[in-house]
Design a protein around this motif. Structure first.
Motif, PDB file in Angstrom:
ATOM      1  N   ARG A 268      -3.742  -1.727  -6.717  1.00 48.37           N
ATOM      2  CA  ARG A 268      -3.331  -0.782  -5.676  1.00 48.37           C
ATOM      3  C   ARG A 268      -2.062  -0.039  -6.075  1.00 48.37           C
ATOM      4  NH1 ARG A 268      -3.802  -5.527  -1.584  1.00 48.37           N
ATOM      5  NH2 ARG A 268      -2.504  -4.374  -0.124  1.00 48.37           N
TER       6      ARG A 268
ATOM      7  N   ASN B 249      -3.515   3.035  -4.461  1.00 47.90           N
ATOM      8  CA  ASN B 249      -2.800   3.675  -3.367  1.00 47.90           C
ATOM      9  C   ASN B 249      -2.859   5.196  -3.483  1.00 47.90           C
ATOM     10  OD1 ASN B 249      -2.148   1.164  -2.361  1.00 47.90           O
ATOM     11  ND2 ASN B 249      -0.125   1.108  -3.332  1.00 47.90           N
TER      12      ASN B 249
ATOM     13  N   ARG C 114      -6.445   6.314  -2.420  1.00 52.53           N
ATOM     14  CA  ARG C 114      -6.557   6.261  -0.957  1.00 52.53           C
ATOM     15  C   ARG C 114      -5.764   7.383  -0.319  1.00 52.53           C
ATOM     16  NH1 ARG C 114      -2.137   5.671   2.106  1.00 52.53           N
ATOM     17  NH2 ARG C 114      -1.464   3.987   0.743  1.00 52.53           N
TER      18      ARG C 114
ATOM     19  N   ASP D 130       0.806  -1.220   0.000  1.00 52.10           N
ATOM     20  CA  ASP D 130       0.000   0.000   0.000  1.00 52.10           C
ATOM     21  C   ASP D 130       0.841   1.273   0.000  1.00 52.10           C
ATOM     22  OD1 ASP D 130      -2.428  -1.339  -0.012  1.00 52.10           O
ATOM     23  OD2 ASP D 130      -2.524  -1.463   2.169  1.00 52.10           O
TER      24      ASP D 130
END
Length: 317
Positions: free
Chosen positions: A302, A307, A310, A259
């Motif tokens: 991700r 990532n 987020r 992440d």
């Protein structure tokens, strides 16, 4: 790979646009980035860096930064059917859900502020959502990696900048900051931070790369590292291929967690590119390489974009 789009944390192409060298829409005979190839690669987010060159520092840095910012805004206006400016959490939530490319403006060099917090509020109003606190030199915020070893970290003004950027919801970029300043930022910032175009020092000893200790700390703070495509950052030999980029991605994922890693190409800010990653249109080859080296589809999603989405939802307001 199906449903995979790309987020890239750093390119320097706006300098050519400001100088009238390229329109950044069609592919030219030179340059790494343009809208045509970005669309072909399914790019959904691009951090557009306005790099303030050393020749303008210190006295003309604010002028140059504003000139580049105006060019970035003009580029967005002229291509409004294909791009949009990312400023808020709501904008970030639209990434990958529209046929438009999201552009987030980064000022690469805190020199644009001089020693005035009001300049931070001004450029925020103009659409800037990220600042690279330093380039390689010292400025009023702190010291870049080009300063002598043992030099201090953030100044008192630098701490004010961090606090105000947190309040505004701006991305703090620690690429180019020296290690003392890096730790000052991580201790002081209440929001996650990014190293938008850096690599792993354990694999290549370049001064701009991050130690495993730094990488782990970024991961622990929900921060992000955009892996740089500069050959000097990827290999101690100064020559690199797409496999070296994957090697750094794998290392950062192992040390800091999957992440904590994404892309930070530095296209149009580097003189040479790794074999196999010659321009923005080659991103799909990198996605395929990630699959070949063992990342599953969720992890690839991700790394490629999740990532960043987020991270921006944690930082922007």
């Amino acid at each position: 790979m199906k449903n995979i789009w790309i987020a890239d944390g750093h390119c320097d192409s706006i300098g050519d646009y400001a100088a009238g060298k390229r329109n950044l829409k069609e592919t030219a005979k030179f340059g790494h980035w343009d809208l045509t190839r970005a669309k072909q690669a399914n790019l959904g987010l691009q951090f557009l860096a306005a790099y303030i060159e050393s020749e303008y520092k210190p006295f003309q840095a604010a002028w140059r930064g504003l000139e580049l910012l105006e060019a970035a805004l003009r580029f967005i206006d002229h291509n409004s059917s294909e791009v949009f400016l990312v400023r808020t959490q709501e904008d970030a939530a639209q990434l990958g859900r529209t046929n438009k490319l999201g552009l987030l403006i980064n000022i690469e060099g805190g020199e644009i502020l001089g020693e005035n917090i009001f300049m931070l509020d001004l450029i925020f109003r103009l659409g800037v959502r990220s600042i690279g606190l330093t380039w390689n030199e010292r400025n009023a915020i702190g010291n870049g990696v080009g300063e002598s070893e043992g030099s201090g970290g953030l100044s008192s003004f630098g701490f004010q900048v961090i606090e105000r950027m947190n309040q505004l919801g701006m991305v703090i970029d620690v690429s180019h900051l020296n290690e003392a300043g890096f730790w000052d930022v991580l201790r002081h910032s209440e929001r996650p931070v990014i190293a938008s175009h850096s690599c792993a020092k354990a694999l290549c000893g370049h001064r701009r790369n991050l130690t495993d200790h730094q990488l782990r700390a970024l991961g622990d703070k929900k921060g992000l590292v955009g892996v740089n495509f500069c050959e000097d950052f990827l290999s101690d030999t100064g020559k690199a291929t797409i496999d070296d980029v994957v090697r750094h991605i794998c290392h950062i994922a192992e040390v800091a967690g999957v992440d904590a890693v994404g892309f930070g190409s530095d296209f149009d800010g580097i003189e040479t590119t790794p074999e196999g990653l010659e321009n923005v249109g080659t991103f799909p080859y990198l996605v395929e390489k990630l699959s070949q080296c063992g990342f599953n589809q969720n992890e690839i999603a991700r790394i490629c974009y999740g990532n960043y989405v987020r991270f921006l939802s944690d930082v922007l307001m």
